[in-house]
Design a protein around this motif. Structure first.
Motif, mmCIF file in Angstrom:
data_model
loop_
_atom_site.group_PDB
_atom_site.id
_atom_site.type_symbol
_atom_site.label_atom_id
_atom_site.label_comp_id
_atom_site.label_asym_id
_atom_site.label_seq_id
_atom_site.Cartn_x
_atom_site.Cartn_y
_atom_site.Cartn_z
ATOM 1 N N ILE A 17 0.838 -1.195 0.000
ATOM 2 C CA ILE A 17 0.000 0.000 0.000
ATOM 3 C C ILE A 17 0.877 1.251 0.000
ATOM 4 C CG2 ILE A 17 -1.632 1.343 1.388
ATOM 5 C CD1 ILE A 17 -2.785 -1.406 2.326
ATOM 6 N N ALA A 18 1.909 1.247 0.828
ATOM 7 C CA ALA A 18 2.827 2.392 0.867
ATOM 8 C C ALA A 18 3.487 2.597 -0.496
ATOM 9 C CB ALA A 18 3.878 2.178 1.951
ATOM 10 N N GLU A 19 3.909 1.517 -1.133
ATOM 11 C CA GLU A 19 4.558 1.615 -2.442
ATOM 12 C C GLU A 19 3.601 2.193 -3.485
ATOM 13 O OE1 GLU A 19 5.958 -2.243 -3.396
ATOM 14 O OE2 GLU A 19 7.466 -2.285 -1.777
ATOM 15 N N GLU A 20 2.345 1.772 -3.429
ATOM 16 C CA GLU A 20 1.372 2.244 -4.421
ATOM 17 C C GLU A 20 1.105 3.740 -4.240
ATOM 18 O OE1 GLU A 20 -0.760 1.071 -7.843
ATOM 19 O OE2 GLU A 20 0.622 -0.092 -6.589
ATOM 20 N N PHE A 21 0.996 4.181 -3.001
ATOM 21 C CA PHE A 21 0.810 5.615 -2.766
ATOM 22 C C PHE A 21 2.060 6.398 -3.167
ATOM 23 C CE2 PHE A 21 -2.850 4.637 0.076
ATOM 24 C CZ PHE A 21 -3.739 5.585 -0.408
ATOM 25 N N ALA A 22 3.232 5.836 -2.899
ATOM 26 C CA ALA A 22 4.474 6.507 -3.289
ATOM 27 C C ALA A 22 4.534 6.691 -4.797
ATOM 28 C CB ALA A 22 5.677 5.707 -2.801
ATOM 29 N N ALA A 23 4.066 5.696 -5.533
ATOM 30 C CA ALA A 23 4.058 5.793 -6.991
ATOM 31 C C ALA A 23 3.130 6.901 -7.473
ATOM 32 C CB ALA A 23 3.642 4.456 -7.606
ATOM 33 N N GLN A 24 2.148 7.260 -6.638
ATOM 34 C CA GLN A 24 1.235 8.351 -6.970
ATOM 35 C C GLN A 24 1.772 9.707 -6.528
ATOM 36 O OE1 GLN A 24 -1.742 7.728 -8.626
ATOM 37 N NE2 GLN A 24 -1.124 5.593 -8.725
ATOM 38 N N GLY A 25 2.973 9.713 -5.917
ATOM 39 C CA GLY A 25 3.590 10.952 -5.491
ATOM 40 C C GLY A 25 3.199 11.427 -4.111
ATOM 41 N N ALA A 26 2.664 10.544 -3.277
ATOM 42 C CA ALA A 26 2.211 10.945 -1.948
ATOM 43 C C ALA A 26 3.380 11.184 -0.993
ATOM 44 C CB ALA A 26 1.289 9.873 -1.367
ATOM 45 N N LEU A 27 3.146 12.037 -0.022
ATOM 46 C CA LEU A 27 4.042 12.226 1.114
ATOM 47 C C LEU A 27 3.636 11.191 2.153
ATOM 48 C CD1 LEU A 27 6.143 14.090 2.653
ATOM 49 C CD2 LEU A 27 4.125 15.273 3.565
ATOM 50 N N LEU A 28 4.573 10.346 2.564
ATOM 51 C CA LEU A 28 4.212 9.189 3.382
ATOM 52 C C LEU A 28 4.779 9.260 4.792
ATOM 53 C CD1 LEU A 28 4.716 6.471 0.670
ATOM 54 C CD2 LEU A 28 2.603 6.795 1.942
ATOM 55 N N THR A 29 3.933 8.874 5.745
ATOM 56 C CA THR A 29 4.358 8.606 7.112
ATOM 57 C C THR A 29 4.026 7.154 7.402
ATOM 58 O OG1 THR A 29 3.974 10.888 7.843
ATOM 59 C CG2 THR A 29 4.076 9.193 9.539
#
Length: 272
Positions: A17-29
């Motif tokens: 899930i984190a990887e998929e959001f990262a691919a969308q350019g999200a800022l992740l915590t």
């Protein structure tokens, strides 16, 4: 750029899930109980990804996680509650400590992170999205899986309850319910016999963490902006019915042919 919190981010599904959001350019915590594992997960994603270790069984940890992420990295747009524990234990062997920890992580933690997120979002006048990770076990238990199934069934009701109350504030709350998913690693080992039995579904293959991650990103996004209080079952169709059961009658068996209909007899009652 959306700010996304993912709990359980060192696990197979949480990591995907984190990887998929990262691919969308999200800022992740990212958060996980294991400090080294969550640091590795953040390092794999690179960029501006933060990692916080937290034991979500601690009553103060869920709200503290959300409040810290909001204060240090700005308002949170999406909260994904993917952390979970899944002991295999028979109902007759349960003790209070095992039950309480299971529900603390699988139910209390996502409820408390959602509450903290809602308070902050409402105070700031911002919309937001919560996605809880449920399980097909919420619909049907299995031997040794009763406590886990109970926690996920409760999580689905908590999802609906939160959606009902928070919708007027622009906060959507949904759940994604994975079927049997093959996850690399030894966090939840299963036998080949068990995998074959539980993995049967109409599409004929087990799920992957990425199948779940794509569903989470979709239901958290704009294309699902009029969806709240729902449980999206991503399970290859396994929840549609009992695929493993045989037919009552085999094709061609004459016993499966219904008898011809008997014409109804018309009777007249007395007239007045």
């Amino acid at each position: 750029m959306a700010h996304v919190i993912v709990t359980g981010a060192a696990g197979g599904i949480g990591g995907a899930i984190a990887e998929e959001f990262a691919a969308q350019g999200a800022l992740l915590t990212l958060t996980d109980r294991d400090p080294e594992a969550v640091e590795r997960a953040a390092a794999r994603l690179g960029g501006d990804t933060a990692a916080h270790a937290a034991d979500l069984a601690d009553p103060d940890a869920p709200a503290g996680l959300v409040e810290r992420a909001w204060a240090e990295r700005g308002p949170v747009d999406v909260l994904v509650n993917a952390a979970g524990v899944y002991p295999s234990i028979d109902m007759a062997d349960l003790d209070a400590r095992t039950w309480d920890r299971l529900f603390a992580v699988n139910l209390r933690a996502p409820v408390l992170t959602t509450a903290a997120f809602a308070r902050l979002a409402m105070a700031a006048g911002r919309p937001g999205t919560v996605v809880n990770i449920s399980s097909g076990s919420a619909l049907r238990s299995r031997p040794g899986g009763g406590p886990y199934a109970s926690s996920k069934a409760a999580l689905e009701m908590a999802t609906r309850a939160a959606a009902l109350e928070l919708g007027e504030h622009g906060i959507r709350v949904n759940a994604v319910s994975p079927g049997f998913v093959l996850v690399a690693g030894d966090c939840n080992p299963v036998s080949a016999e068990y995998a074959a039995a539980i993995g049967a579904n109409p599409l004929g293959r087990p799920g992957s963490p990425r199948d779940i991650a794509r569903a989470v990103v979709w239901i958290a996004g704009r294309d699902a902006s009029w969806i709240t209080g729902e449980v999206l079952r991503v399970d290859g169709g396994s929840s549609a019915g009992a695929l493993h059961l045989p037919r009552i009658w085999q094709p061609g068996d004459t016993r499966a042919t219904p008898p011809p209909a008997t014409p109804a007899t018309l009777t007249e009652g007395p007239t007045s």
